[in-house]
Design a protein around this motif. Structure first.
Motif, PDB file in Angstrom:
ATOM      1  N   GLU A  57      49.374 -33.125 -40.350  1.00 13.26           N
ATOM      2  CA  GLU A  57      50.507 -34.119 -41.392  1.00 13.26           C
ATOM      3  C   GLU A  57      50.754 -35.052 -40.887  1.00 13.26           C
ATOM      4  N   GLU A  58      50.907 -35.642 -39.244  1.00 14.70           N
ATOM      5  CA  GLU A  58      50.871 -36.815 -38.276  1.00 14.70           C
ATOM      6  C   GLU A  58      49.080 -37.044 -38.006  1.00 14.70           C
ATOM      7  N   PHE A  59      47.895 -36.444 -38.665  1.00 16.28           N
ATOM      8  CA  PHE A  59      47.170 -36.939 -39.085  1.00 16.28           C
ATOM      9  C   PHE A  59      47.117 -38.143 -39.714  1.00 16.28           C
ATOM     10  N   GLU A  60      47.867 -37.350 -40.761  1.00 13.73           N
ATOM     11  CA  GLU A  60      47.554 -37.590 -42.352  1.00 13.73           C
ATOM     12  C   GLU A  60      48.013 -38.709 -42.413  1.00 13.73           C
ATOM     13  N   VAL A  61      48.951 -39.274 -41.998  1.00 13.91           N
ATOM     14  CA  VAL A  61      49.886 -40.718 -41.391  1.00 13.91           C
ATOM     15  C   VAL A  61      48.815 -41.156 -40.794  1.00 13.91           C
ATOM     16  N   ALA A  62      48.659 -41.226 -39.694  1.00  8.30           N
ATOM     17  CA  ALA A  62      48.065 -41.854 -38.621  1.00  8.30           C
ATOM     18  C   ALA A  62      46.541 -42.562 -39.843  1.00  8.30           C
ATOM     19  N   LYS A  63      45.890 -41.824 -40.505  1.00  4.82           N
ATOM     20  CA  LYS A  63      44.994 -42.427 -41.159  1.00  4.82           C
ATOM     21  C   LYS A  63      44.898 -43.287 -41.873  1.00  4.82           C
ATOM     22  N   GLU A  64      46.567 -42.826 -42.871  1.00  3.26           N
ATOM     23  CA  GLU A  64      47.094 -43.870 -44.174  1.00  3.26           C
ATOM     24  C   GLU A  64      47.401 -44.908 -43.174  1.00  3.26           C
ATOM     25  N   ASN A  65      47.607 -45.481 -42.245  1.00  2.80           N
ATOM     26  CA  ASN A  65      47.899 -46.252 -41.283  1.00  2.80           C
ATOM     27  C   ASN A  65      46.870 -46.240 -40.472  1.00  2.80           C
ATOM     28  N   GLU A  66      45.776 -46.340 -40.613  1.00  4.12           N
ATOM     29  CA  GLU A  66      44.871 -46.690 -39.776  1.00  4.12           C
ATOM     30  C   GLU A  66      44.800 -46.497 -38.276  1.00  4.12           C
ATOM     31  N   GLN A  67      45.353 -46.258 -37.797  1.00  3.93           N
ATOM     32  CA  GLN A  67      45.869 -45.523 -36.851  1.00  3.93           C
ATOM     33  C   GLN A  67      45.618 -44.561 -35.883  1.00  3.93           C
ATOM     34  N   VAL A  68      43.826 -44.231 -36.308  1.00  4.21           N
ATOM     35  CA  VAL A  68      43.353 -42.509 -36.121  1.00  4.21           C
ATOM     36  C   VAL A  68      42.814 -42.449 -34.695  1.00  4.21           C
ATOM     37  N   TYR A  69      43.205 -43.695 -34.062  1.00  8.22           N
ATOM     38  CA  TYR A  69      42.655 -43.522 -32.736  1.00  8.22           C
ATOM     39  C   TYR A  69      43.511 -43.733 -31.649  1.00  8.22           C
ATOM     40  N   ASP A  70      44.765 -44.139 -32.165  1.00  4.62           N
ATOM     41  CA  ASP A  70      45.770 -44.072 -31.502  1.00  4.62           C
ATOM     42  C   ASP A  70      46.240 -42.602 -31.754  1.00  4.62           C
ATOM     43  N   PHE A  71      46.861 -42.338 -32.509  1.00  3.34           N
ATOM     44  CA  PHE A  71      46.975 -40.547 -32.948  1.00  3.34           C
ATOM     45  C   PHE A  71      46.537 -40.247 -31.912  1.00  3.34           C
ATOM     46  N   LEU A  72      44.611 -40.148 -31.923  1.00  2.00           N
ATOM     47  CA  LEU A  72      44.007 -39.855 -30.937  1.00  2.00           C
ATOM     48  C   LEU A  72      44.393 -39.983 -29.399  1.00  2.00           C
ATOM     49  N   LYS A  73      44.798 -40.751 -29.404  1.00  2.00           N
ATOM     50  CA  LYS A  73      45.285 -41.344 -27.483  1.00  2.00           C
ATOM     51  C   LYS A  73      43.621 -41.367 -27.043  1.00  2.00           C
TER      52      LYS A  73
END
Length: 151
Positions: free
Chosen positions: A80-96
């Motif tokens: 769920e958190e990954f999906e939110v990050a993907k939608e907001n184009e923040q995958v790299y931030d999510f993955l640190k």
């Protein structure tokens, strides 16, 4: 932010179609973005399952379910958190992770509409009637390339 291997805790054994789709979605996005990652199957590795359960965000009921994502030993989040990050184009931030300089995040499916439109325009152009006989350009080209009786 440090560069470490992203670990995706999955299960190879699940009756849940939704869970399998979530796992595949995470793996597809990471692969598409060329982010180095490691799959860890908790259905065959008891230590990994225990690590995932202990170090993931705890749900209200039960234990955390795959996919759970870590950067090395550091917890990033679940699907769920990954999906939110993907939608907001923040995958790299999510993955640190540090985002590669100048890289525009593009997920599968994005930009395909423009490519499809170009393909349709080219096809329409090739099928447009030729000025003289009502033949399509494609047919006209085929006639030009076909050997004549004189050859």
């Amino acid at each position: 932010m440090t560069k470490m291997v992203i670990k995706v805790y999955i299960t190879g054994v699940s009756a849940s179609t939704q869970l399998r789709k979530h796992q595949q979605d995470v793996l597809d996005i990471l692969g598409g973005m060329k982010i180095e990652h490691q799959m860890i199957d908790v259905s065959i590795d008891d230590e990994a399952r225990q690590f995932m359960w202990t170090n993931s965000k705890q749900p209200e009921k039960g234990k955390p379910l795959p996919p759970q994502i870590f950067n090395g030993e550091e917890y990033c989040g679940g699907w769920e958190e990954f999906e939110v990050a993907k939608e907001n184009e923040q995958v790299y931030d999510f993955l640190k992770l540090d985002q590669p300089a100048g890289e525009k995040i593009k997920f599968r499916g994005e930009g395909e509409e423009e490519e499809d439109k170009k393909d349709e325009e080219e096809k329409a152009e090739n099928e447009a009637p030729a000025a003289d006989e009502g033949e399509t350009k494609e047919e006209e080209k085929a006639e030009e390339e076909a050997p004549t009786e004189d050859e």
